[in-house]
Design a protein around this motif. Structure first.
Motif, PDB file in Angstrom:
ATOM      1  N   PRO A  61       0.819  -1.246   0.014  1.00 39.93           N
ATOM      2  CA  PRO A  61       0.027   0.122  -0.167  1.00 39.93           C
ATOM      3  C   PRO A  61       0.821   1.215   0.035  1.00 39.93           C
ATOM      4  O   PRO A  61       0.280   2.441  -0.289  1.00 39.93           O
ATOM      5  CB  PRO A  61      -0.822  -0.016   1.355  1.00 39.93           C
ATOM      6  CG  PRO A  61      -0.947  -1.526   1.387  1.00 39.93           C
ATOM      7  CD  PRO A  61       0.365  -2.151   0.885  1.00 39.93           C
ATOM      8  N   THR A  62       2.071   1.263   0.496  1.00 42.14           N
ATOM      9  CA  THR A  62       2.803   2.441   0.320  1.00 42.14           C
ATOM     10  C   THR A  62       3.108   3.038  -0.898  1.00 42.14           C
ATOM     11  O   THR A  62       3.311   4.243  -0.962  1.00 42.14           O
ATOM     12  CB  THR A  62       4.160   2.135   0.958  1.00 42.14           C
ATOM     13  OG1 THR A  62       5.005   1.163   0.357  1.00 42.14           O
ATOM     14  CG2 THR A  62       4.097   1.653   2.523  1.00 42.14           C
ATOM     15  N   VAL A  63       2.881   2.109  -2.031  1.00 40.61           N
ATOM     16  CA  VAL A  63       3.033   2.638  -3.428  1.00 40.61           C
ATOM     17  C   VAL A  63       1.953   3.692  -3.649  1.00 40.61           C
ATOM     18  O   VAL A  63       2.189   4.910  -4.169  1.00 40.61           O
ATOM     19  CB  VAL A  63       3.122   1.633  -4.347  1.00 40.61           C
ATOM     20  CG1 VAL A  63       3.219   2.096  -5.857  1.00 40.61           C
ATOM     21  CG2 VAL A  63       4.319   0.617  -3.984  1.00 40.61           C
ATOM     22  N   LEU A  64       1.040   3.318  -3.420  1.00 41.58           N
ATOM     23  CA  LEU A  64      -0.364   4.166  -3.944  1.00 41.58           C
ATOM     24  C   LEU A  64      -0.407   5.270  -2.865  1.00 41.58           C
ATOM     25  O   LEU A  64      -0.725   6.342  -3.095  1.00 41.58           O
ATOM     26  CB  LEU A  64      -1.775   3.245  -3.608  1.00 41.58           C
ATOM     27  CG  LEU A  64      -2.964   3.953  -3.685  1.00 41.58           C
ATOM     28  CD1 LEU A  64      -3.143   4.697  -4.894  1.00 41.58           C
ATOM     29  CD2 LEU A  64      -4.174   2.926  -3.451  1.00 41.58           C
ATOM     30  N   SER A  78      -4.247   6.078   4.859  1.00 41.75           N
ATOM     31  CA  SER A  78      -4.435   4.766   5.762  1.00 41.75           C
ATOM     32  C   SER A  78      -4.478   3.611   4.944  1.00 41.75           C
ATOM     33  O   SER A  78      -4.713   3.534   3.728  1.00 41.75           O
ATOM     34  CB  SER A  78      -5.368   4.953   6.713  1.00 41.75           C
ATOM     35  OG  SER A  78      -5.502   3.766   7.502  1.00 41.75           O
ATOM     36  N   THR A  79      -3.813   2.509   5.603  1.00 40.19           N
ATOM     37  CA  THR A  79      -4.198   1.112   5.151  1.00 40.19           C
ATOM     38  C   THR A  79      -5.551   0.539   5.708  1.00 40.19           C
ATOM     39  O   THR A  79      -5.904   0.911   6.715  1.00 40.19           O
ATOM     40  CB  THR A  79      -3.233   0.176   5.359  1.00 40.19           C
ATOM     41  OG1 THR A  79      -2.778   0.049   6.900  1.00 40.19           O
ATOM     42  CG2 THR A  79      -1.737   1.066   4.970  1.00 40.19           C
ATOM     43  N   ALA A  80      -6.220  -0.552   5.060  1.00 43.09           N
ATOM     44  CA  ALA A  80      -7.172  -0.949   5.320  1.00 43.09           C
ATOM     45  C   ALA A  80      -7.345  -2.637   4.873  1.00 43.09           C
ATOM     46  O   ALA A  80      -8.395  -2.809   4.083  1.00 43.09           O
ATOM     47  CB  ALA A  80      -8.527  -0.279   4.932  1.00 43.09           C
ATOM     48  N   THR A  81      -6.425  -3.227   5.003  1.00 40.03           N
ATOM     49  CA  THR A  81      -5.555  -3.380   6.335  1.00 40.03           C
ATOM     50  C   THR A  81      -4.149  -3.595   5.589  1.00 40.03           C
ATOM     51  O   THR A  81      -4.048  -3.987   4.453  1.00 40.03           O
ATOM     52  CB  THR A  81      -5.841  -4.437   7.317  1.00 40.03           C
ATOM     53  OG1 THR A  81      -5.751  -5.921   6.780  1.00 40.03           O
ATOM     54  CG2 THR A  81      -7.174  -4.412   7.723  1.00 40.03           C
ATOM     55  N   THR A  82      -3.317  -3.500   6.684  1.00 40.35           N
ATOM     56  CA  THR A  82      -1.852  -4.104   6.358  1.00 40.35           C
ATOM     57  C   THR A  82      -1.743  -5.566   7.129  1.00 40.35           C
ATOM     58  O   THR A  82      -2.046  -5.656   8.210  1.00 40.35           O
ATOM     59  CB  THR A  82      -0.768  -2.947   7.085  1.00 40.35           C
ATOM     60  OG1 THR A  82      -0.767  -1.714   6.576  1.00 40.35           O
ATOM     61  CG2 THR A  82       0.751  -3.925   6.981  1.00 40.35           C
ATOM     62  N   LEU A  83      -1.164  -6.296   6.171  1.00 42.49           N
ATOM     63  CA  LEU A  83      -1.018  -7.774   6.778  1.00 42.49           C
ATOM     64  C   LEU A  83      -0.108  -7.844   7.666  1.00 42.49           C
ATOM     65  O   LEU A  83       0.990  -7.939   7.270  1.00 42.49           O
ATOM     66  CB  LEU A  83      -1.091  -8.964   5.667  1.00 42.49           C
ATOM     67  CG  LEU A  83      -2.340  -8.658   4.844  1.00 42.49           C
ATOM     68  CD1 LEU A  83      -2.296 -10.024   3.551  1.00 42.49           C
ATOM     69  CD2 LEU A  83      -3.685  -8.902   5.370  1.00 42.49           C
ATOM     70  N   ILE A  84      -0.104  -8.114   9.052  1.00 40.72           N
ATOM     71  CA  ILE A  84       0.878  -8.063  10.000  1.00 40.72           C
ATOM     72  C   ILE A  84       1.175  -9.642  10.140  1.00 40.72           C
ATOM     73  O   ILE A  84       2.425  -9.846  10.634  1.00 40.72           O
ATOM     74  CB  ILE A  84       0.317  -7.544  11.325  1.00 40.72           C
ATOM     75  CG1 ILE A  84       1.456  -7.252  12.530  1.00 40.72           C
ATOM     76  CG2 ILE A  84      -0.849  -8.461  12.110  1.00 40.72           C
ATOM     77  CD1 ILE A  84       2.579  -6.555  11.949  1.00 40.72           C
ATOM     78  N   LEU A 102       7.109  11.401   3.881  1.00 40.83           N
ATOM     79  CA  LEU A 102       6.784  11.914   2.534  1.00 40.83           C
ATOM     80  C   LEU A 102       5.543  12.783   2.765  1.00 40.83           C
ATOM     81  O   LEU A 102       5.048  13.650   1.920  1.00 40.83           O
ATOM     82  CB  LEU A 102       6.611  10.865   1.593  1.00 40.83           C
ATOM     83  CG  LEU A 102       7.897  10.097   0.850  1.00 40.83           C
ATOM     84  CD1 LEU A 102       7.432   9.069  -0.033  1.00 40.83           C
ATOM     85  CD2 LEU A 102       8.743  11.312   0.310  1.00 40.83           C
ATOM     86  N   ALA A 103       4.666  12.031   3.632  1.00 37.27           N
ATOM     87  CA  ALA A 103       3.046  12.620   3.791  1.00 37.27           C
ATOM     88  C   ALA A 103       3.016  13.943   4.745  1.00 37.27           C
ATOM     89  O   ALA A 103       2.008  13.991   5.086  1.00 37.27           O
ATOM     90  CB  ALA A 103       2.309  11.716   4.127  1.00 37.27           C
ATOM     91  N   ASP A 104       4.293  14.156   5.333  1.00 36.98           N
ATOM     92  CA  ASP A 104       4.462  14.972   6.573  1.00 36.98           C
ATOM     93  C   ASP A 104       3.441  14.609   7.888  1.00 36.98           C
ATOM     94  O   ASP A 104       2.563  15.511   8.211  1.00 36.98           O
ATOM     95  CB  ASP A 104       3.729  16.475   6.350  1.00 36.98           C
ATOM     96  CG  ASP A 104       4.684  17.139   5.077  1.00 36.98           C
ATOM     97  OD1 ASP A 104       5.981  16.947   5.233  1.00 36.98           O
ATOM     98  OD2 ASP A 104       3.977  17.815   4.168  1.00 36.98           O
ATOM     99  N   GLY A 105       3.384  13.461   7.922  1.00 40.38           N
ATOM    100  CA  GLY A 105       2.735  12.657   9.396  1.00 40.38           C
ATOM    101  C   GLY A 105       1.277  12.213   8.795  1.00 40.38           C
ATOM    102  O   GLY A 105       0.703  11.717   9.775  1.00 40.38           O
ATOM    103  N   ARG A 106       0.731  12.549   7.660  1.00 38.49           N
ATOM    104  CA  ARG A 106      -0.561  12.135   7.385  1.00 38.49           C
ATOM    105  C   ARG A 106      -0.778  10.610   7.129  1.00 38.49           C
ATOM    106  O   ARG A 106      -1.419  10.242   5.943  1.00 38.49           O
ATOM    107  CB  ARG A 106      -1.088  12.844   6.247  1.00 38.49           C
ATOM    108  CG  ARG A 106      -1.290  14.263   6.361  1.00 38.49           C
ATOM    109  CD  ARG A 106      -1.914  15.295   5.302  1.00 38.49           C
ATOM    110  NE  ARG A 106      -1.040  15.073   4.045  1.00 38.49           N
ATOM    111  CZ  ARG A 106      -1.350  14.726   3.082  1.00 38.49           C
ATOM    112  NH1 ARG A 106      -2.526  13.951   2.784  1.00 38.49           N
ATOM    113  NH2 ARG A 106      -0.432  14.770   1.894  1.00 38.49           N
ATOM    114  N   ILE A 107      -0.292   9.715   8.061  1.00 37.65           N
ATOM    115  CA  ILE A 107      -0.090   8.349   7.868  1.00 37.65           C
ATOM    116  C   ILE A 107      -0.885   7.644   9.010  1.00 37.65           C
ATOM    117  O   ILE A 107      -0.342   7.910  10.007  1.00 37.65           O
ATOM    118  CB  ILE A 107       1.158   7.931   7.329  1.00 37.65           C
ATOM    119  CG1 ILE A 107       1.551   8.582   6.219  1.00 37.65           C
ATOM    120  CG2 ILE A 107       1.091   6.288   7.519  1.00 37.65           C
ATOM    121  CD1 ILE A 107       0.734   8.055   4.710  1.00 37.65           C
ATOM    122  N   ASP A 108      -1.524   6.623   9.137  1.00 41.64           N
ATOM    123  CA  ASP A 108      -1.887   5.673  10.075  1.00 41.64           C
ATOM    124  C   ASP A 108      -1.958   4.266   9.276  1.00 41.64           C
ATOM    125  O   ASP A 108      -2.277   4.207   7.979  1.00 41.64           O
ATOM    126  CB  ASP A 108      -2.722   6.068  10.953  1.00 41.64           C
ATOM    127  CG  ASP A 108      -4.323   6.350  10.651  1.00 41.64           C
ATOM    128  OD1 ASP A 108      -4.582   5.536   9.461  1.00 41.64           O
ATOM    129  OD2 ASP A 108      -5.042   7.138  10.845  1.00 41.64           O
TER     130      ASP A 108
END
Length: 377
Positions: A61-64, A78-84, A102-108
């Motif tokens: 998902p980091t690519v998109l 965000s991801t929905a989901t990341t496979l842990i 890259l996103a200035d913190g706009r990531i979860d």
């Protein structure tokens, strides 16, 4: 309330035209949907992670999300989901910290075990170890983001000696994590233990199932000392199809519902709508059904809707987002009116966590400064 949309990237034939979008068309449509989400005032766009047809949700998902970070200014990605379970925690630590910058913190992230059985052997894992993998891998990821030097030995991967994940999280604050589950109390327990968020994607199961799961998370969140049970950070899924006239919505959506791989050939549209969050009708009906979530689950902090599914063409999906934008002020006002003052309105963001840390750091400094003035006086 953080409101947004999520995509699972299914490539599904439109039953009304017989046309199937190409993979590239579907991928490009995801970008249009995300940028439209920011345009209408939504807070979050989330993408699933899939490794099998008929999905083109990104395997990484980091690519998109990196692409979207360059195209948006305030949208939480965000991801929905990341496979842990099947991803290497070291790779996750580094990839998402890099994306954070890259996103200035706009990531979860929403961590999940995954609901496709074959994905486990594809990545050399055993599905029977799913819970153990989720628990151990997240424990390592949590540590990698918080410790400069990590020494680690576990059951499912080679040991680490004096390892430092790079880059370090932006401002020393790791991305906020949700633990997503539709069936596993162990994952609710994990979310509560760390004081993380719990995302219940309740789109396919009756509400009483999720009331038990969310209730467990809230109870254990309080047990671990993170706050009262009603202050626990909860996210919910949902899906809708709106038209100005309720019957028009039903008539238009029915062939998509009846033929979609994830819906069709089971309960009727009416039965499914009665048992799950699916709402097919007028904007007012969507408002009323969505507000019922608070009655069922308590005040919560994030609502994500699935709108690009079942073969709906992009034009129709964008129309759905325009309608969501119209009812968004009403939803926000009603959610706020129903929220107890001591319950968080939103899930934590990078900005809010940074402000809280700086405020906590400033408080003892101010106390010391005041003490010095008193002494000199």
């Amino acid at each position: 309330m953080q409101v947004g949309v999520f995509s699972i990237g299914d490539v599904t034939t439109d039953p009304t035209t017989g046309r199937t979008p190409t993979e590239q068309e579907r991928i490009k449509a995801t970008i249009d949907i995300a940028t439209k989400a920011e345009e209408i005032g939504l807070d979050v766009f989330a993408t699933g992670e899939h490794h099998n047809p008929p999905f083109v949700a990104p395997a990484n998902p980091t690519v998109l999300l990196a692409n979207l970070a360059a195209r948006t200014e305030r949208l939480i990605l965000s991801t929905a989901t990341t496979l842990i379970t099947t991803n290497d925690p070291v790779r996750l630590a580094e990839d998402y910290a890099y994306l954070q910058h890259l996103a200035d913190g706009r990531i979860d992230l929403v961590m999940g075990r995954g609901n496709t059985g074959p994905v486990y052997p594809w990545f050399g894992k055993d599905i029977r170890e799913g819970i153990g993998l989720a628990v151990e891998n997240y424990a390592l990821l949590h540590e990698l983001w918080r410790s400069e030097i990590v020494n680690w030995e576990g059951k499912y991967r080679t040991p680490l000696q004096g390892f430092t994940a790079t880059p370090r999280p932006l401002d020393g604050i790791p991305p906020f994590v949700w633990h997503g589950s539709i069936r596993s109390p162990e994952i609710a327990e994990q979310a509560a233990y760390y004081g993380d968020g719990f995302f219940a994607n309740n789109i396919f199961w009756p509400k009483h199932h999720f009331q038990r799961l969310i209730g467990l998370y809230r109870k254990r969140y309080e047990h671990y000392g993170h706050g009262s049970a009603d202050q626990a950070i909860v996210g919910l899924g949902g899906q809708f199809f709106m038209r100005r006239n309720s019957q028009d919505a039903i008539n238009e959506f029915r062939p998509y519902f009846d033929n979609a791989p994830v819906y069709g050939h089971g309960p009727s549209l009416e039965e499914f709508s009665a048992q799950t969050p699916l709402t097919v009708g007028s904007p007012q009906e969507v408002i009323e059904k969505t507000l019922e979530f608070t009655e069922s689950f308590g005040s919560y902090q994030r609502q994500l809707f699935l709108v690009d599914h079942a073969g709906l063409p992009l034009k129709t999906v964008l129309e759905q987002l325009d309608l969501l934008g119209e009812i968004l002020p009403t939803l926000r006002a009603e959610w706020e009116a129903r929220r107890p003052a001591h319950v968080p309105a939103d899930a934590p963001t990078h900005a809010s966590r940074l402000a809280a840390r700086e405020g906590a750091a400033a408080e003892p400094a101010d106390t010391l400064s005041g003490a010095g003035i008193d002494k000199e006086g």
